[in-house]
Every structure is written in structure tokens, then in C-alpha cells.
Design a protein around this motif. Structure first.
Motif, PDB file in Angstrom:
ATOM      1  N   GLY A  12      75.506   9.454  12.987  1.00 45.75           N
ATOM      2  CA  GLY A  12      74.232   9.881  13.553  1.00 45.75           C
ATOM      3  C   GLY A  12      74.365  10.653  14.852  1.00 45.75           C
ATOM      4  O   GLY A  12      75.443  10.786  15.441  1.00 45.75           O
ATOM      5  N   ALA A  13      73.212  11.139  15.319  1.00 46.45           N
ATOM      6  CA  ALA A  13      73.194  11.967  16.518  1.00 46.45           C
ATOM      7  C   ALA A  13      73.618  11.194  17.762  1.00 46.45           C
ATOM      8  O   ALA A  13      74.253  11.745  18.659  1.00 46.45           O
ATOM      9  CB  ALA A  13      71.793  12.551  16.705  1.00 46.45           C
ATOM     10  N   VAL A  14      73.282   9.911  17.822  1.00 50.14           N
ATOM     11  CA  VAL A  14      73.676   9.127  18.996  1.00 50.14           C
ATOM     12  C   VAL A  14      75.195   8.997  19.062  1.00 50.14           C
ATOM     13  O   VAL A  14      75.801   9.124  20.140  1.00 50.14           O
ATOM     14  CB  VAL A  14      73.008   7.743  18.976  1.00 50.14           C
ATOM     15  N   SER A  15      75.821   8.746  17.926  1.00 48.54           N
ATOM     16  CA  SER A  15      77.278   8.636  17.901  1.00 48.54           C
ATOM     17  C   SER A  15      77.933   9.961  18.264  1.00 48.54           C
ATOM     18  O   SER A  15      78.922   9.999  19.015  1.00 48.54           O
ATOM     19  CB  SER A  15      77.747   8.173  16.522  1.00 48.54           C
ATOM     20  N   GLY A  72      67.924   8.707  22.099  1.00 49.71           N
ATOM     21  CA  GLY A  72      67.705   9.113  20.723  1.00 49.71           C
ATOM     22  C   GLY A  72      67.552   7.903  19.829  1.00 49.71           C
ATOM     23  O   GLY A  72      67.963   6.797  20.186  1.00 49.71           O
ATOM     24  N   GLY A  73      66.952   8.073  18.685  1.00 48.48           N
ATOM     25  CA  GLY A  73      66.755   6.985  17.743  1.00 48.48           C
ATOM     26  C   GLY A  73      65.444   6.254  17.972  1.00 48.48           C
ATOM     27  O   GLY A  73      64.859   6.313  19.059  1.00 48.48           O
ATOM     28  N   GLU A  74      64.977   5.564  16.895  1.00 49.90           N
ATOM     29  CA  GLU A  74      63.683   4.899  16.958  1.00 49.90           C
ATOM     30  C   GLU A  74      63.710   3.450  16.487  1.00 49.90           C
ATOM     31  O   GLU A  74      62.737   2.729  16.637  1.00 49.90           O
ATOM     32  CB  GLU A  74      62.663   5.677  16.116  1.00 49.90           C
ATOM     33  N   GLY A  75      64.776   3.008  15.893  1.00 53.46           N
ATOM     34  CA  GLY A  75      64.785   1.640  15.383  1.00 53.46           C
ATOM     35  C   GLY A  75      66.181   1.230  14.996  1.00 53.46           C
ATOM     36  O   GLY A  75      67.171   1.859  15.354  1.00 53.46           O
ATOM     37  N   PHE A  76      66.264   0.142  14.208  1.00 50.43           N
ATOM     38  CA  PHE A  76      67.564  -0.385  13.823  1.00 50.43           C
ATOM     39  C   PHE A  76      68.080   0.186  12.511  1.00 50.43           C
ATOM     40  O   PHE A  76      69.275   0.313  12.315  1.00 50.43           O
ATOM     41  CB  PHE A  76      67.494  -1.914  13.727  1.00 50.43           C
ATOM     42  N   SER A  77      67.210   0.518  11.589  1.00 51.29           N
ATOM     43  CA  SER A  77      67.672   0.860  10.245  1.00 51.29           C
ATOM     44  C   SER A  77      67.841   2.346  10.012  1.00 51.29           C
ATOM     45  O   SER A  77      68.454   2.746   9.029  1.00 51.29           O
ATOM     46  CB  SER A  77      66.686   0.293   9.210  1.00 51.29           C
ATOM     47  N   MET A  78      67.326   3.193  10.904  1.00 53.30           N
ATOM     48  CA  MET A  78      67.394   4.643  10.699  1.00 53.30           C
ATOM     49  C   MET A  78      68.484   5.253  11.559  1.00 53.30           C
ATOM     50  O   MET A  78      68.531   5.043  12.769  1.00 53.30           O
ATOM     51  CB  MET A  78      66.060   5.290  11.025  1.00 53.30           C
ATOM     52  N   VAL A  79      69.379   5.984  10.947  1.00 52.28           N
ATOM     53  CA  VAL A  79      70.393   6.741  11.683  1.00 52.28           C
ATOM     54  C   VAL A  79      69.716   8.017  12.196  1.00 52.28           C
ATOM     55  O   VAL A  79      69.228   8.818  11.403  1.00 52.28           O
ATOM     56  CB  VAL A  79      71.587   7.098  10.774  1.00 52.28           C
ATOM     57  N   PRO A  80      69.654   8.221  13.509  1.00 50.25           N
ATOM     58  CA  PRO A  80      68.855   9.329  14.050  1.00 50.25           C
ATOM     59  C   PRO A  80      69.491  10.687  13.825  1.00 50.25           C
ATOM     60  O   PRO A  80      70.717  10.824  13.750  1.00 50.25           O
ATOM     61  CB  PRO A  80      68.771   9.003  15.535  1.00 50.25           C
ATOM     62  N   ASP A  81      68.625  11.694  13.690  1.00 54.38           N
ATOM     63  CA  ASP A  81      69.096  13.060  13.488  1.00 54.38           C
ATOM     64  C   ASP A  81      69.046  13.892  14.771  1.00 54.38           C
ATOM     65  O   ASP A  81      69.360  15.082  14.753  1.00 54.38           O
ATOM     66  CB  ASP A  81      68.278  13.756  12.391  1.00 54.38           C
ATOM     67  N   ARG A  82      68.682  13.241  15.911  1.00 55.65           N
ATOM     68  CA  ARG A  82      68.530  14.002  17.147  1.00 55.65           C
ATOM     69  C   ARG A  82      68.780  13.069  18.342  1.00 55.65           C
ATOM     70  O   ARG A  82      68.344  11.918  18.353  1.00 55.65           O
ATOM     71  CB  ARG A  82      67.112  14.577  17.218  1.00 55.65           C
ATOM     72  N   CYS A  83      69.481  13.585  19.333  1.00 55.57           N
ATOM     73  CA  CYS A  83      69.728  12.821  20.559  1.00 55.57           C
ATOM     74  C   CYS A  83      69.816  13.811  21.719  1.00 55.57           C
ATOM     75  O   CYS A  83      70.423  14.883  21.587  1.00 55.57           O
ATOM     76  CB  CYS A  83      71.029  12.023  20.447  1.00 55.57           C
ATOM     77  N   GLU A  84      69.194  13.448  22.839  1.00 55.40           N
ATOM     78  CA  GLU A  84      69.182  14.334  24.003  1.00 55.40           C
ATOM     79  C   GLU A  84      70.040  13.764  25.124  1.00 55.40           C
ATOM     80  O   GLU A  84      70.064  12.550  25.356  1.00 55.40           O
ATOM     81  CB  GLU A  84      67.761  14.559  24.510  1.00 55.40           C
ATOM     82  N   ILE A  85      70.723  14.652  25.803  1.00 55.21           N
ATOM     83  CA  ILE A  85      71.574  14.299  26.942  1.00 55.21           C
ATOM     84  C   ILE A  85      71.125  15.134  28.138  1.00 55.21           C
ATOM     85  O   ILE A  85      70.954  16.354  28.022  1.00 55.21           O
ATOM     86  CB  ILE A  85      73.062  14.597  26.646  1.00 55.21           C
TER      87      ILE A  85
END
Length: 385
Positions: free
Chosen positions: A205-208, A240-253
Motif C-alpha cells: 500500500g501507499a503507506v508502506s 494516509g489510510g482510513e481503517g484496518f482492512s483497506m490497503v490505502p492507495d494514497r499517502c501524503e508526506i
């Protein structure tokens, strides 16, 4: 002098008792308090408004009767938040004087300076015809949000005379800031395929991906030069991310780069973009990482013999104070002014404790000397006898 000092303390106490935390409190009460004070003394002043029409400052203008340059005294009257009120040993908006200390949020940054500058304007105004150029006093808000709305409104005001220099009333008796590192800030947007955290097929995911990019940014090498403080790159936020079960597609730094004359704004942007390009090549995503610049201020440095630094430092020496000229690491309105080609000093005021923390207070014992220093500096700049 005792009467003036007592009046300065009385106004400063009222200001501290009027909460005006940046981005939290309504600025109307603190600005109205100052408007009443200025109006009662017949000082010419007007409101400054931002593009949305919100009042973000007051501007006092005293035009001299002789030709010359204009100079500005600037003190913000919004403050940092209180933080954890339980960590304070007195109420954050106490506005009282205990053992010679004026206590409360804003006492140091910068409501006491605002009270000093208002009184200087009142003292100078009756002799305006004898002065060269003019004196403006900027009482601004929206400083602690980092937007500097009051200062920006002043610079954008078509009716305001552009000053040759500005003295910013931050606290501290032994230093005057005559320069600062610049800054280049950006938001990086990292992309990745979305997915379910429990899916059979692993999705990065985006966070990783962003975590890998943060590591590469932390390892980036910055040059050194002969500037008093070196360049610095800091990752200040990631989200980034919204919950536990969804791998996020976007993360901001969020990235903050402090610049110097030898490592300027263009070099800072080039460095960050170079790291991002290398990251996208090493850890490919569905699309390139976005780089959006959000702020850019140049580094600046005012020589000791240039005004208004010379007037302020000379006046301090005349009062027997050993004041050091320094280049600051943190940014301030001086950087904003430098970008407009306006010389600025920051600092010189009362000794303080608890700036932006608990138990903020200033030592009033030095108030007479601080007042005399600013009075002498202003008189020198305006050519007053």
C-alpha cells in the motif's frame, strides 16, 4: 518614565487577559481592545483585511513632516495555543504580575511588545512634523497559524507606504535576529494499488511505499557552507489510510527543507525531486509520486551596520546591554519580509520563560531599558533630535 512603564504594563495585562490563540480564538476582542486604546489617544490607525475580508491586523501610521524613509514596528497579538492547561501553575490567560513577572500566554510573544510599540507611537505622534519619513506600527494576527495573514495584508495594502525596514518585537534581551535560514516546503503524494488487507495476494500500500520514501529522504546528503547554520531536511508529517482492512492507495508526506545562501530554494527542490525520482525507480507505483511545493522563503542576513539593525544594536549598547546579532534557525516574519526585499530584525525584548510552553511570562524589571532602546532606535531612524 514610571508613568509610561505603568501604562505599558496595564495595556499588556489587558491583552494577555484577552485570549487570541492563532486559529482557535476570535481575534475580534483583542483587536477591538487595541482599537479603543488607539482611538482614545487620537492615533491614526485603520484595519487591515485579508482577501476574504476578515480583519487580520491594525496599522498605525505616523507621517513625518520631512522627507525620508518609513520604518515599521511589528508585534503579533495572536498567540500560540495553551497546550495542556493542567501543566500550567497559573491560568494561561492570567494577565497578572507576580514577583515582577507578567504571567500568561502572549506575555512574551508578543503582547508586551505590542503595548510598548503602541506607547512609542503615542509618544512620537505629537512631534511628527519634526520627523523624517514616517513610522508605522503593525499589530497583526494570524501569525501563529503560519499564514502571516496580518503581515501579508500590510504588504498587499495599496495605501500603506512600503517600509525600508521592520523591527519585530519578539522577546529576549541578549540577542537580535538579523537573519535566518530560508525554507522550501512541499507535500509528496505517494500512490499505490488499493486492496484488502486480508486478501490472498499481498498488496503493497501507499503507506508502506511512503515509509520507504521517508527513509530515503532522511538519508539524503545536504551540503555544508559557511552560513552560521547548515541546511536541513526534515519529514514533519505523514498521513494516509482510513481503517484496518483497506490497503490505502494514497499517502501524503510533508517535507520541510531549511535553506542557506549556498543551498537555496532551487537546490532544495532539485534535491527532493531527485530523491523522489530515485524512489519511483526503485519502488515503482501505478503513477509517479506527486511533488507540490507549498512555501518558499529565501535565507536572509542583515549586516550589523545596516538599518534597522544598526540603530537597534547601537541603542542597546547605549543602555549597557551586550546584545548579540544572530542568524536564526526557525522561520519568522523576517523571512517573509526578506522575500519582499525589506530588511528586518526580530527579537530584543524582555527576558522570558515558557515561550510556546507552560507558564509563559516576562520579567518586567527590564521594561524601562527595553522601552528606552526602542525609543532611541526609532528616533535615530526618523532623524529626531
Amino acid at each position: 518614565m514610571d508613568d509610561v512603564v505603568g501604562s505599558v504594563v496595564a495595556l499588556a495585562r489587558e491583552l494577555v487577559r484577552t485570549p487570541s490563540r492563532g486559529g482557535i480564538d476570535d481575534y475580534g476582542p483583542v483587536l477591538s481592545l487595541l482599537e479603543r486604546w488607539l482611538a482614545w489617544r487620537g492615533l491614526p490607525h485603520r484595519r487591515l483585511r485579508d482577501p476574504e475580508g476578515t480583519t487580520v491586523g491594525l496599522l498605525v501610521e505616523i507621517a513625518g513632516g520631512l522627507p525620508g524613509r518609513w520604518w515599521t514596528l511589528d508585534a503579533c497579538v495572536d498567540t500560540a495555543p495553551f497546550g495542556d492547561a493542567s501543566a500550567w501553575s497559573f491560568p494561561p490567560a492570567a494577565g497578572d504580575v507576580v514577583d515582577g513577572m507578567l504571567r500568561g500566554r502572549g506575555a512574551a510573544d508578543s503582547k508586551t511588545a505590542a503595548a510598548v510599540f503602541c506607547h512609542l507611537a503615542a509618544e512620537i505622534a505629537p512631534r511628527a512634523r519634526e520627523l523624517h519619513g514616517g513610522l508605522a506600527v503593525l499589530l497583526d494576527v494570524d501569525e501563529h497559524t503560519g499564514r502571516f495573514g496580518g503581515a501579508r495584508a500590510y504588504l498587499a495594502d495599496p495605501g500603506a507606504v512600503r517600509p525600508a525596514g521592520v523591527m519585530i518585537g519578539y522577546p529576549g534581551l541578549d540577542e537580535v535576529v538579523v537573519g535566518g535560514r530560508g525554507l522550501w516546503r512541499c507535500v509528496l503524494t505517494v500512490h499505490a494499488p488499493a486492496g484488502h488487507s486480508g486478501a490472498r495476494r499481498e498488496t503493497v500500500g501507499a503507506v508502506s511505499r511512503a515509509a520507504r520514501l521517508v527513509g530515503m529522504l532522511d538519508e539524503a546528503e545536504l551540503p555544508r557552507d559557511d552560513w552560521p547554520l547548515p541546511p536541513r531536511l526534515t519529514v514533519t508529517a505523514i498521513g494516509g489510510g482510513e481503517g484496518f482492512s483497506m490497503v490505502p492507495d494514497r499517502c501524503e508526506i510533508k517535507v520541510d527543507v531549511r535553506t542557506t545562501p549556498g543551498f537555496g530554494l532551487a537546490e532544495a527542490e532539485r534535491l527532493v525531486r531527485g530523491v523522489v525520482t530515485a524512489f519511483d525507480a526503485a519502488v515503482p507505483g501505478p503513477r509517479p509520486t506527486g511533488v507540490d511545493a507549498v512555501a518558499a522563503w529565501p535565507a536572509y542576513r542583515l549586516e550589523r551596520d545596516r538599518q534597522p539593525a544598526a540603530a537597534l544594536l547601537d541603542a542597546a549598547a547605549g543602555e549597557g546591554l551586550a546584545v548579540r546579532a544572530k542568524v536564526a534557525g526557525p522561520s519568522n516574519i523576517g523571512n517573509l519580509l526578506a522575500g519582499e526585499g525589506i530588511r528586518a530584525t526580530a527579537g530584543f525584548g524582555l527576558p522570558y520563560r515558557g515561550l510556546h510552553g507552560a507558564d509563559e511570562c516576562v520579567d518586567l524589571a527590564e521594561l524601562p531599558r527595553v522601552y528606552r532602546v526602542y525609543r532611541q532606535a526609532v528616533r535615530q531612524l526618523l532623524g529626531a533630535a
